[in-house]
Design an enzyme around this catalytic site. Structure first.
Site, PDB file in Angstrom:
ATOM      1  N   ARG A  26      -2.546 -34.346 -32.846  1.00 30.49           N
ATOM      2  CA  ARG A  26      -3.234 -35.155 -33.958  1.00 30.49           C
ATOM      3  C   ARG A  26      -2.585 -35.539 -35.280  1.00 30.49           C
ATOM      4  O   ARG A  26      -2.808 -36.473 -36.031  1.00 30.49           O
ATOM      5  CB  ARG A  26      -4.821 -34.775 -34.118  1.00 30.49           C
ATOM      6  CG  ARG A  26      -5.531 -34.753 -32.961  1.00 30.49           C
ATOM      7  CD  ARG A  26      -6.857 -34.570 -33.202  1.00 30.49           C
ATOM      8  NE  ARG A  26      -7.855 -34.980 -32.042  1.00 30.49           N
ATOM      9  CZ  ARG A  26      -9.212 -34.342 -32.050  1.00 30.49           C
ATOM     10  NH1 ARG A  26      -9.626 -33.448 -32.768  1.00 30.49           N
ATOM     11  NH2 ARG A  26      -9.879 -34.715 -30.845  1.00 30.49           N
ATOM     12  N   GLU A  38      -1.842 -35.432 -23.665  1.00 30.28           N
ATOM     13  CA  GLU A  38      -3.050 -35.820 -22.572  1.00 30.28           C
ATOM     14  C   GLU A  38      -2.580 -35.365 -21.178  1.00 30.28           C
ATOM     15  O   GLU A  38      -3.682 -34.875 -20.626  1.00 30.28           O
ATOM     16  CB  GLU A  38      -3.223 -37.505 -22.624  1.00 30.28           C
ATOM     17  CG  GLU A  38      -3.746 -37.865 -23.826  1.00 30.28           C
ATOM     18  CD  GLU A  38      -5.355 -37.252 -24.314  1.00 30.28           C
ATOM     19  OE1 GLU A  38      -5.928 -36.874 -23.344  1.00 30.28           O
ATOM     20  OE2 GLU A  38      -5.682 -37.574 -25.505  1.00 30.28           O
ATOM     21  N   GLN A  43      -7.610 -30.877 -17.071  1.00 26.06           N
ATOM     22  CA  GLN A  43      -8.181 -29.820 -16.239  1.00 26.06           C
ATOM     23  C   GLN A  43      -7.850 -28.458 -17.140  1.00 26.06           C
ATOM     24  O   GLN A  43      -7.878 -27.422 -16.513  1.00 26.06           O
ATOM     25  CB  GLN A  43      -7.531 -29.487 -14.933  1.00 26.06           C
ATOM     26  CG  GLN A  43      -7.442 -30.694 -14.419  1.00 26.06           C
ATOM     27  CD  GLN A  43      -8.464 -30.998 -13.247  1.00 26.06           C
ATOM     28  OE1 GLN A  43      -9.421 -30.419 -13.277  1.00 26.06           O
ATOM     29  NE2 GLN A  43      -8.582 -32.623 -12.992  1.00 26.06           N
ATOM     30  N   THR A  44      -7.389 -28.317 -18.568  1.00 24.42           N
ATOM     31  CA  THR A  44      -6.856 -27.428 -19.093  1.00 24.42           C
ATOM     32  C   THR A  44      -7.420 -27.283 -20.540  1.00 24.42           C
ATOM     33  O   THR A  44      -7.529 -28.383 -21.402  1.00 24.42           O
ATOM     34  CB  THR A  44      -5.350 -27.094 -19.301  1.00 24.42           C
ATOM     35  OG1 THR A  44      -4.913 -27.556 -17.945  1.00 24.42           O
ATOM     36  CG2 THR A  44      -4.834 -26.165 -19.655  1.00 24.42           C
ATOM     37  N   GLY A  82      -0.394 -24.491 -14.729  1.00 25.37           N
ATOM     38  CA  GLY A  82      -1.268 -24.823 -13.625  1.00 25.37           C
ATOM     39  C   GLY A  82      -1.204 -26.315 -13.287  1.00 25.37           C
ATOM     40  O   GLY A  82      -0.782 -27.214 -14.002  1.00 25.37           O
ATOM     41  N   TYR A  83      -1.417 -26.942 -12.160  1.00 23.01           N
ATOM     42  CA  TYR A  83      -1.759 -28.170 -11.610  1.00 23.01           C
ATOM     43  C   TYR A  83      -0.258 -28.975 -11.868  1.00 23.01           C
ATOM     44  O   TYR A  83      -0.001 -29.851 -12.916  1.00 23.01           O
ATOM     45  CB  TYR A  83      -2.785 -29.153 -12.548  1.00 23.01           C
ATOM     46  CG  TYR A  83      -4.123 -28.593 -12.166  1.00 23.01           C
ATOM     47  CD1 TYR A  83      -4.681 -29.073 -10.903  1.00 23.01           C
ATOM     48  CD2 TYR A  83      -4.752 -27.871 -13.056  1.00 23.01           C
ATOM     49  CE1 TYR A  83      -5.947 -28.665 -10.734  1.00 23.01           C
ATOM     50  CE2 TYR A  83      -5.982 -27.432 -12.697  1.00 23.01           C
ATOM     51  CZ  TYR A  83      -6.638 -27.692 -11.622  1.00 23.01           C
ATOM     52  OH  TYR A  83      -7.826 -27.379 -11.329  1.00 23.01           O
ATOM     53  N   TYR A 119      -7.247 -43.180 -17.584  1.00 23.39           N
ATOM     54  CA  TYR A 119      -7.322 -42.321 -18.685  1.00 23.39           C
ATOM     55  C   TYR A 119      -6.202 -42.288 -19.761  1.00 23.39           C
ATOM     56  O   TYR A 119      -6.320 -42.571 -20.810  1.00 23.39           O
ATOM     57  CB  TYR A 119      -7.823 -40.980 -18.112  1.00 23.39           C
ATOM     58  CG  TYR A 119      -7.977 -39.892 -19.099  1.00 23.39           C
ATOM     59  CD1 TYR A 119      -9.172 -39.699 -20.231  1.00 23.39           C
ATOM     60  CD2 TYR A 119      -6.844 -39.156 -19.558  1.00 23.39           C
ATOM     61  CE1 TYR A 119      -9.033 -39.011 -21.080  1.00 23.39           C
ATOM     62  CE2 TYR A 119      -6.847 -38.262 -20.582  1.00 23.39           C
ATOM     63  CZ  TYR A 119      -8.017 -38.158 -21.287  1.00 23.39           C
ATOM     64  OH  TYR A 119      -8.026 -37.281 -22.444  1.00 23.39           O
ATOM     65  N   ASP A 137     -13.367 -39.517 -20.010  1.00 19.48           N
ATOM     66  CA  ASP A 137     -13.200 -38.371 -19.535  1.00 19.48           C
ATOM     67  C   ASP A 137     -14.680 -37.676 -18.990  1.00 19.48           C
ATOM     68  O   ASP A 137     -15.475 -38.400 -19.370  1.00 19.48           O
ATOM     69  CB  ASP A 137     -12.183 -37.186 -20.272  1.00 19.48           C
ATOM     70  CG  ASP A 137     -12.873 -36.611 -21.314  1.00 19.48           C
ATOM     71  OD1 ASP A 137     -13.875 -37.268 -21.671  1.00 19.48           O
ATOM     72  OD2 ASP A 137     -12.359 -36.027 -21.936  1.00 19.48           O
ATOM     73  N   CYS A 198     -28.402 -31.087 -29.868  1.00 23.19           N
ATOM     74  CA  CYS A 198     -29.019 -32.465 -29.983  1.00 23.19           C
ATOM     75  C   CYS A 198     -29.275 -32.514 -31.661  1.00 23.19           C
ATOM     76  O   CYS A 198     -29.196 -33.664 -32.399  1.00 23.19           O
ATOM     77  CB  CYS A 198     -30.096 -32.839 -29.406  1.00 23.19           C
ATOM     78  SG  CYS A 198     -29.590 -32.709 -27.655  1.00 23.19           S
ATOM     79  N   CYS A 201     -26.311 -33.781 -33.496  1.00 23.04           N
ATOM     80  CA  CYS A 201     -25.661 -35.047 -32.708  1.00 23.04           C
ATOM     81  C   CYS A 201     -25.849 -36.395 -33.617  1.00 23.04           C
ATOM     82  O   CYS A 201     -26.833 -36.397 -33.755  1.00 23.04           O
ATOM     83  CB  CYS A 201     -26.152 -35.096 -31.293  1.00 23.04           C
ATOM     84  SG  CYS A 201     -25.659 -36.611 -30.542  1.00 23.04           S
ATOM     85  N   CYS A 207     -30.469 -41.577 -28.210  1.00 20.13           N
ATOM     86  CA  CYS A 207     -30.200 -40.936 -26.860  1.00 20.13           C
ATOM     87  C   CYS A 207     -31.422 -40.865 -25.967  1.00 20.13           C
ATOM     88  O   CYS A 207     -32.420 -40.213 -26.348  1.00 20.13           O
ATOM     89  CB  CYS A 207     -29.683 -39.454 -27.092  1.00 20.13           C
ATOM     90  SG  CYS A 207     -29.426 -38.583 -25.682  1.00 20.13           S
TER      91      CYS A 207
HETATM   92 FE1  SF4 Z   1     -28.311 -34.491 -27.044  1.00 22.11          FE
HETATM   93 FE2  SF4 Z   1     -27.888 -36.970 -26.506  1.00 22.11          FE
HETATM   94 FE3  SF4 Z   1     -26.333 -36.239 -28.527  1.00 22.11          FE
HETATM   95 FE4  SF4 Z   1     -25.915 -35.296 -26.074  1.00 22.11          FE
HETATM   96  S1  SF4 Z   1     -25.826 -37.328 -26.713  1.00 22.11           S
HETATM   97  S2  SF4 Z   1     -26.164 -33.972 -27.987  1.00 22.11           S
HETATM   98  S3  SF4 Z   1     -28.009 -35.186 -25.015  1.00 22.11           S
HETATM   99  S4  SF4 Z   1     -28.814 -36.204 -28.416  1.00 22.11           S
END
Ligand code: SF4
Length: 358
Positions: A26, A38, A43-44, A82-83, A119, A137, A198, A201, A207
């Protein structure tokens, strides 16, 4: 509940600016650094990738340097990640990109490179070039399935397409690469599979799954198939001051990597007999089994291998040849830089009585 991109993106970017994790790629997100990181990250885990990324960049500072690398050296430096197909794809993609004049910010043309899917193309285009295009992803799928309370199964083609469709309108024109990284990071650090935080978040008010108290039910996935148990044998043969190893061809499981001669066998097979036959048919060598060294276990994506390892001795004289499923055979000595799979390392660890392995 609305999901207005003009509102969601700035809040996610503010959160990212405050919480982003430090990662070496970054610091200077050149197209080459993004391509390399990337592919390594597929998978790692990030912690595992960091030292590999740093070693690769130190050894091959530019895309041009890397494109000119020797494949055996790349595989050897990749050993342990791996992979391994990723390493070969990375090299092929770098060579093709250099032949075309470099990587570009157009996801469609990036996808023409070998091993580059939607991706990786989206990641290079948005992060290194600022193209307004999504990256999806498993972390992004989880966040979006919860945000929209969308029951699409991300393990199906239809479900995958659905998550790309949900991601696309969210990506802002300003800082699309940071937005994509922020969304992946939110999934990796906050919206985790079993313990989403949450309260921390930035999208908790938007959400739908959180509002309904059903976050853990998303994404909806069919239960995974258990890996199939497989039996195998391998033989450690001291030969010409080293240990005999064989290389599998590209395109098969563990292709391009070195491993003691081995075979897969049926559950009820005579293991010693199968090993003697494998040496004869695959390497043109007659051996006798001297003693059993032990078992190693290794899990591939769909298979759980139990391999019994024996010390074997040569009968008479013989010149090994790579036959049936092997590309090359060679005597391995410590520090020779051969690319060994993790399975090979576990197998060789049982032969630690051999002084030649140091
Ligand atoms: Fe929670 Fe939704 Fe935020 Fe995920 S996107 S952490 S489920 S509030």
């Amino acid at each position: 509940m609305t999901h207005d991109p003009a509102d969601l993106a700035p809040r996610l970017l503010d959160w990212y600016d405050a919480h982003r994790r430090t990662m070496p790629w970054r610091e200077e997100p050149t197209p080459y650094h993004v391509l390399l990181s990337e592919l390594m990250l597929q998978q790692t885990r990030v912690d595992t990738v960091i030292p590999y990324f740093e070693r690769f960049v130190a050894r091959w500072p530019t895309l041009q340097d890397f494109a000119a690398a020797d494949e055996d050296e790349v595989m050897s430096m990749w050993a342990g990640l791996g992979y391994y197909r990723r390493a070969r794809n990375l090299l092929k993609a770098a060579r093709e990109a250099v032949a075309r004049g470099g990587l570009t910010g157009d996801p469609a043309s990036l996808r023409e490179l070998p091993g580059i899917g939607a991706y990786t193309a989206g990641a290079i285009a948005s992060i290194a070039f600022g193209t307004q295009t999504p990256v999806v992803d498993g972390n992004v799928e989880r966040v979006l399935s919860r945000l929209h309370r969308d029951g699409s199964d991300p393990t199906t083609t239809k479900g995958k397409r659905r998550f790309w469709e949900l991601a696309e309108p969210l990506v802002p024109a300003d800082r699309p690469g940071d937005f994509n990284q922020a969304l992946m990071e939110l999934g990796a650090t906050v919206c985790s599979p079993r313990t989403p935080d949450c309260a921390a978040c930035p999208w908790s008010h938007d959400c739908e799954a959180h509002a309904a108290g059903v976050a853990l039910e998303f994404p909806k996935k069919k239960p995974k198939k258990k890996p199939v148990p497989v039996r195998g044998v391998a033989g450690i043969l001291a030969f010409d001051g080293g240990i005999l190893l064989a290389k599998r061809p590209a395109g098969v499981l563990l292709g391009g990597l070195w491993d003691p001669p081995s075979a897969e066998v049926d559950a009820e097979s005579d293991l010693e007999g199968a090993l003697v036959t494998a040496f004869r048919e695959r390497l043109s060598l007659d051996v006798v089994v001297e003693r059993r060294l032990g078992d190693v276990k290794h899990v591939f994506t769909h298979r759980r291998l139990t391999r019994t390892v024996f010390r074997v001795g040569l009968v008479g004289v013989g010149e090994p040849q790579a036959l049936q499923g092997y590309d090359e055979v060679r005597v391995h000595r410590p520090g020779d830089g051969l690319a060994l799979s993790k399975l090979a390392l576990k197998t060789l660890a049982l032969a630690d009585d051999l002084p030649l392995l140091g």
